[in-house]
Design a protein around this motif. Structure first.
Motif, PDB file in Angstrom:
ATOM      1  N   SER A 264       0.828  -1.216   0.000  1.00 18.60           N
ATOM      2  CA  SER A 264       0.000   0.000   0.000  1.00 18.60           C
ATOM      3  C   SER A 264       0.863   1.267   0.000  1.00 18.60           C
ATOM      4  CB  SER A 264      -0.938   0.008   1.203  1.00 18.60           C
ATOM      5  OG  SER A 264      -0.199  -0.088   2.405  1.00 18.60           O
ATOM      6  N   GLN A 265       2.167   1.127   0.281  1.00 16.14           N
ATOM      7  CA  GLN A 265       3.101   2.257   0.222  1.00 16.14           C
ATOM      8  C   GLN A 265       3.849   2.294  -1.110  1.00 16.14           C
ATOM      9  OE1 GLN A 265       3.274   0.040   3.059  1.00 16.14           O
ATOM     10  NE2 GLN A 265       1.719   1.353   3.977  1.00 16.14           N
ATOM     11  N   ASP A 266       3.346   1.563  -2.112  1.00 16.99           N
ATOM     12  CA  ASP A 266       3.964   1.499  -3.446  1.00 16.99           C
ATOM     13  C   ASP A 266       5.413   1.016  -3.403  1.00 16.99           C
ATOM     14  OD1 ASP A 266       1.603   2.271  -4.634  1.00 16.99           O
ATOM     15  OD2 ASP A 266       2.176   4.385  -4.791  1.00 16.99           O
ATOM     16  N   GLU A 267       5.672   0.039  -2.544  1.00 17.97           N
ATOM     17  CA  GLU A 267       6.963  -0.640  -2.482  1.00 17.97           C
ATOM     18  C   GLU A 267       6.761  -2.087  -2.905  1.00 17.97           C
ATOM     19  OE1 GLU A 267       9.902   0.731  -1.893  1.00 17.97           O
ATOM     20  OE2 GLU A 267       8.985   2.691  -1.589  1.00 17.97           O
ATOM     21  N   LEU A 268       7.826  -2.768  -3.279  1.00 19.78           N
ATOM     22  CA  LEU A 268       7.722  -4.163  -3.680  1.00 19.78           C
ATOM     23  C   LEU A 268       7.269  -5.043  -2.526  1.00 19.78           C
ATOM     24  CD1 LEU A 268      11.030  -4.577  -5.742  1.00 19.78           C
ATOM     25  CD2 LEU A 268       8.710  -4.187  -6.617  1.00 19.78           C
ATOM     26  N   THR A 269       6.397  -5.998  -2.829  1.00 19.53           N
ATOM     27  CA  THR A 269       6.046  -7.009  -1.835  1.00 19.53           C
ATOM     28  C   THR A 269       7.256  -7.908  -1.635  1.00 19.53           C
ATOM     29  OG1 THR A 269       5.267  -8.552  -3.520  1.00 19.53           O
ATOM     30  CG2 THR A 269       3.606  -7.037  -2.550  1.00 19.53           C
TER      31      THR A 269
ATOM     32  N   VAL B 178      -6.238  -5.273  -7.629  1.00 19.15           N
ATOM     33  CA  VAL B 178      -6.214  -3.988  -6.945  1.00 19.15           C
ATOM     34  C   VAL B 178      -7.330  -3.111  -7.506  1.00 19.15           C
ATOM     35  CG1 VAL B 178      -4.836  -1.899  -6.539  1.00 19.15           C
ATOM     36  CG2 VAL B 178      -3.735  -4.144  -6.555  1.00 19.15           C
ATOM     37  N   HIS B 179      -8.179  -2.597  -6.632  1.00 15.56           N
ATOM     38  CA  HIS B 179      -9.307  -1.772  -7.087  1.00 15.56           C
ATOM     39  C   HIS B 179      -8.866  -0.401  -7.564  1.00 15.56           C
ATOM     40  CE1 HIS B 179     -12.148  -4.804  -5.839  1.00 15.56           C
ATOM     41  NE2 HIS B 179     -11.560  -4.855  -4.664  1.00 15.56           N
ATOM     42  N   ASP B 180      -7.958   0.229  -6.843  1.00 14.91           N
ATOM     43  CA  ASP B 180      -7.456   1.546  -7.226  1.00 14.91           C
ATOM     44  C   ASP B 180      -6.018   1.398  -7.706  1.00 14.91           C
ATOM     45  OD1 ASP B 180      -9.802   2.943  -6.431  1.00 14.91           O
ATOM     46  OD2 ASP B 180      -9.143   2.797  -4.336  1.00 14.91           O
ATOM     47  N   ALA B 181      -5.784   1.749  -8.950  1.00 11.07           N
ATOM     48  CA  ALA B 181      -4.437   1.633  -9.510  1.00 11.07           C
ATOM     49  C   ALA B 181      -3.467   2.510  -8.725  1.00 11.07           C
ATOM     50  CB  ALA B 181      -4.446   2.037 -10.978  1.00 11.07           C
ATOM     51  N   PRO B 182      -2.283   1.982  -8.421  1.00 13.92           N
ATOM     52  CA  PRO B 182      -1.291   2.799  -7.719  1.00 13.92           C
ATOM     53  C   PRO B 182      -0.785   3.927  -8.611  1.00 13.92           C
ATOM     54  CG  PRO B 182      -0.362   0.673  -8.341  1.00 13.92           C
ATOM     55  CD  PRO B 182      -1.819   0.634  -8.703  1.00 13.92           C
TER      56      PRO B 182
ATOM     57  N   SER C 247       7.940  -0.058 -12.843  1.00  9.25           N
ATOM     58  CA  SER C 247       8.773   1.107 -12.502  1.00  9.25           C
ATOM     59  C   SER C 247       9.411   0.957 -11.133  1.00  9.25           C
ATOM     60  CB  SER C 247       7.938   2.386 -12.552  1.00  9.25           C
ATOM     61  OG  SER C 247       7.561   2.665 -13.871  1.00  9.25           O
ATOM     62  N   VAL C 248       8.664   0.423 -10.172  1.00 12.95           N
ATOM     63  CA  VAL C 248       9.226   0.206  -8.831  1.00 12.95           C
ATOM     64  C   VAL C 248      10.305  -0.868  -8.899  1.00 12.95           C
ATOM     65  CG1 VAL C 248       8.702  -0.500  -6.459  1.00 12.95           C
ATOM     66  CG2 VAL C 248       7.100   0.977  -7.701  1.00 12.95           C
ATOM     67  N   MET C 249      10.078  -1.903  -9.695  1.00 14.23           N
ATOM     68  CA  MET C 249      11.075  -2.955  -9.876  1.00 14.23           C
ATOM     69  C   MET C 249      12.335  -2.388 -10.534  1.00 14.23           C
ATOM     70  SD  MET C 249       8.311  -5.789 -11.152  1.00 14.23           S
ATOM     71  CE  MET C 249       9.343  -7.194 -11.494  1.00 14.23           C
ATOM     72  N   ARG C 250      12.158  -1.541 -11.512  1.00  6.98           N
ATOM     73  CA  ARG C 250      13.293  -0.892 -12.203  1.00  6.98           C
ATOM     74  C   ARG C 250      14.117  -0.069 -11.207  1.00  6.98           C
ATOM     75  NH1 ARG C 250      14.851   1.073 -17.245  1.00  6.98           N
ATOM     76  NH2 ARG C 250      15.860   3.110 -17.159  1.00  6.98           N
TER      77      ARG C 250
END
Length: 181
Positions: free
Chosen positions: A17-22, A54-58, A64-67
């Motif tokens: 939920s913090q836009d970090e990788l699981t 995910v209901h709401d797109a991040p 991009s986070v993986m990159r």
């Protein structure tokens, strides 16, 4: 590993939920980054817009986070390609193929994903890539619980529906079928 792969395709594993990788996504990336540092392949393809669950797109795509994570781990920016269209594993592979792999003329690929996901990911890769590609799998270790097993069962149903009536490697038909579901 006598022949080097052209690229490592890392399947999206979700964001927090913090836009970090699981943990699963980070484990997949760690395998790909280690392989890249060892010279297994000169390129990494990160995949995923966001999960269809995910209901709401991040605000930022999984790819991009993986990159960003790979760059922080010493991978050269020019070595990383992103696919940000997909919402699930079939799309990860399909759009990586059409947007990155084919335009670059790559034929030898390694799909990187979690151990429990690898059997389905390889079925997907076999159907999407079809003839003319050499695709193998690399797995990241993970903790497998009911949630992961349920996700794989749903994914197998989706794969069966997408594969029905589409020929191996027929990008257009696979995309059309995927978008119809």
């Amino acid at each position: 590993m006598s022949q080097r792969d052209d690229a490592l395709i890392v399947l999206g594993g979700g964001l927090t939920s913090q836009d970090e990788l699981t943990d699963a996504a980070r484990a997949r990336m760690d395998v790909a980054i280690s392989a890249w540092h060892l010279g297994v392949a000169p390129h990494i393809v990160t995949t995923g817009g966001h999960s269809f669950l995910v209901h709401d797109a991040p605000a930022i795509s999984e790819a991009s986070v993986m990159r960003r994570y790979a760059i922080r781990q010493g991978v050269f920016e020019k070595s990383i390609f992103t696919e940000e269209t997909s919402l699930e594993s079939i799309g990860n592979v399909l759009f990586a193929k059409t947007e990155v792999v084919i335009p670059n003329g790559w034929r030898r690929l390694a799909v990187v994903t979690s151990a429990s996901h690898l059997p389905r990911a390889m079925k997907i890769a076999g159907h999407v890539f079809g003839e003319g590609f050499d695709v193998r799998g690399l797995s990241a270790s993970e903790r497998v619980g009911f949630r992961e097993r349920k996700h794989e069962m749903v994914g197998l149903v989706l794969l069966r529906e997408v594969a029905r009536g589409t020929a191996l490697g027929d990008d257009g038909a696979i995309k059309e079928r995927l978008l119809d579901l």
